[in-house]
Design an enzyme around this catalytic site. Structure first.
Site, PDB file in Angstrom:
ATOM      1  CB  SER A  60      -1.204  -0.081   1.137  1.00  0.00           C
ATOM      2  OG  SER A  60      -1.985   0.875   0.967  1.00  0.00           O
ATOM      3  CD  GLU A  82      -4.737  -4.383  -4.294  1.00  0.00           C
ATOM      4  OE1 GLU A  82      -4.900  -3.899  -2.996  1.00  0.00           O
ATOM      5  OE2 GLU A  82      -3.790  -5.006  -4.676  1.00  0.00           O
TER       6      GLU A  82
END
Length: 525
Positions: free
Chosen positions: A194, A321
């Site tokens: 991330s 995601e």
């Protein structure tokens, strides 16, 4: 085994003996300062080299996280709490032997949207990765306004990206000290997920990092994702805290003297978001040219031109995601899931392209947030996958070293974020890969179970890459495929699911759609 003591440049450290999840001992050294506390006049400034100490420093406890909205995992969920300290620039080192034959070093950069997170072991326990003979380093870095405030006046020495400059200093610390822990300073792999993955990608592009690492793994991110950039408006932040002056030196003086709790409150008032249609308030920026600048050119220009650190790369993403939308409210993110066009598209085309996106994913001219499968898929693509896909394609053309690409479709009880959010939807959520590299909470790994096999497989491929630059150098019963790197003409990839399956061009129909709608569109990041 006795608790170890090592001598580093700052002084002596006392660690402790622990065991990996299979019962093999390793040594841990935690809460090691790699920089001076960035407090007082050092707030917002580039990090400074750490101080020395006399005697033996206790390194058996974790350092304080950086002051921010911290996500705290519990057995059932995630909670958010303002906590931490400005004296937070610590790192942890985990190793099997001290010192001995030099081993590959893996330096992990945590995620958290550049506004949250830390190297805390509740989320990033080393017990999985330490089953392999590597040296693992996990790092804290400044977050939010403390890590990314930007002022254009070069005389004020707040050019931006202080949090990324923290990471650079941590890598310099590794070069200087890691031999004392049995680590090889000439074989360092940086990896992150991330915002940590975007940080790793920025580190690949920065001229400040030449020679500091030798391989890079970028998980669920790239610098081309719309959330990976910020405005960091110091005047707007000061105004949200009640200060109406606009002179940059006065703004800096006010923000430097403001209690850190009020600074965070002002940052929260400004708001934050992950949806693509608006540039974030907090995040990395392209700096004006000045001594010590982290990045002064547009990332996509650097990638296309090849003006970056050429090392073996690994990029990857999870199959869905966008499931993380269910966790956005925990971070206080504002939503606008009727607009999916990236903020950097020419404003004259936004309405037309947004209708095309809605038609493609939802089957109508207007998005339907109740259609969860379509919503999670478009969020996957607009927020994460398109930016990753563009980066992989561009690096495939310019990189002088191998580049590997993966998609994770594995769904078990170890899928960290999905299980914490109690999501029952099919698909792998943003952050779910972390549960196979790090011990988070108290997972059960029954011998012979899919969970245990998957942990060993993830760890093997990641540490293979750290050793050799190839995640699958030898086929065996655990890693039974040959994972081919991408080429300029073909996006080879590995699907990491219950089994390992090689393929070409993952999710290409959706990526082709994005290529079509962006064709001829001016993009200004």
């Amino acid at each position: 085994m006795a608790n170890p003591v090592v001598q580093i440049h700052q002084g002596q450290l006392k660690g402790q003996v622990e065991s990996d999840f299979q019962g093999t001992p390793f040594f841990s050294f935690m809460g090691i300062p790699y920089a001076q506390a960035p407090t007082g006049e050092l707030r917002f400034k580039s990090p400074q080299a750490p101080s020395t100490w006399d005697g033996i420093r206790d390194a058996t406890k974790q350092g304080t996280p950086c002051h921010a909205l911290q996500l705290l995992p519990t057995p059932e969920s995630l909670t958010l709490k303002a906590m931490g300290s400005e004296d937070c620039l610590f790192l942890n080192v985990y190793t099997r032997k001290v010192p001995n034959d030099l081993k590959p070093v893996m330096v992990f950069i945590h995620g958290g949207a550049f506004i949250a997170g830390s190297s805390d072991r509740a989320m990033y326990g080393p017990e999985f990765l330490m089953t392999e003979d590597i040296v693992l380093v996990t790092v804290n870095y400044r977050l939010g306004a403390l890590g990314f405030l930007t002022l254009d006046d070069p005389s004020l020495d707040v050019g931006g990206n202080a949090g990324l400059k923290d990471q650079v200093l941590a890598l310099k610390w590794v070069q200087k000290n890691i031999k004392e822990f049995g680590g090889d300073p000439n074989n360092v792999t940086i990896f992150g997920e991330s915002a940590g993955g975007a940080s790793v990608h920025y580190l690949v592009l920065s001229p400040l990092t030449k020679g500091l690492f030798h391989k890079a793994i970028i998980q669920s991110a790239s610098v081309l994702c719309p959330w990976a950039r910020g405005t960091n408006d110091a005047e707007a932040l000061a105004k949200s805290c009640g200060f109406l002056e606009t002179d940059p030196s006065k703004v800096l003086q006010f923000l430097t003297q403001l209690p850190v709790e009020q600074l965070l409150e002002g940052q929260i008032k400004l708001g934050d978001w992950l949806y693509p249609g608006k540039k974030r308030n907090v995040g990395p920026t392209v700096e004006a040219k000045h001594a010590g600048a982290f990045l002064t050119e547009e990332p996509d220009d650097l990638i296309k031109s090849g003006r970056y650190n050429h090392v073996p790369l690994m990029f990857g993403y999870t199959s869905l995601e966008g499931l993380f939308d269910e966790g956005n409210k925990l971070l206080g993110f504002q939503s606008n899931w009727e607009e999916f066009v990236p903020y950097y598209f020419d404003c004259d085309v936004v309405e037309r392209i947004n209708q095309q996106i809605s038609k493609f994913y939802f089957g109508t001219d207007k998005a339907n947030p109740d259609d969860k499968n379509a919503l999670y898929t478009v969020l996957t693509d607009a927020i994460f996958l398109r930016g990753i896909h563009l980066a992989v394609k561009a690096h495939a053309q310019s990189s002088q070293r191998p580049l590997y690409y993966y998609r994770m479709s594995l769904d078990t009880s170890l899928n960290t974020i999905k299980n914490m959010l109690n999501l029952k939807v099919k698909g792998v959520c943003h952050g779910d890969d972390l549960g196979y590299l790090f011990k988070s909470g108290h997972p059960t790994l029954e011998p012979g179970s899919l969970e245990q096999k998957s942990v060993l497989r993830f760890v093997k491929m990641w540490t293979n890459f750290a050793r050799t630059g190839n995640p699958t150098p030898i086929e065996d019963s655990l890693v039974d495929v040959q994972w081919k790197p991408v080429t300029p003409n073909q996006l080879n990839f590995l699907d990491i699911g219950t089994d390992l399956v090689v393929g070409v061009d993952p999710d290409i129909d959706r990526m082709n759609f994005w290529d079509e709608i962006s064709h001829g569109v001016t993009e200004r990041r």
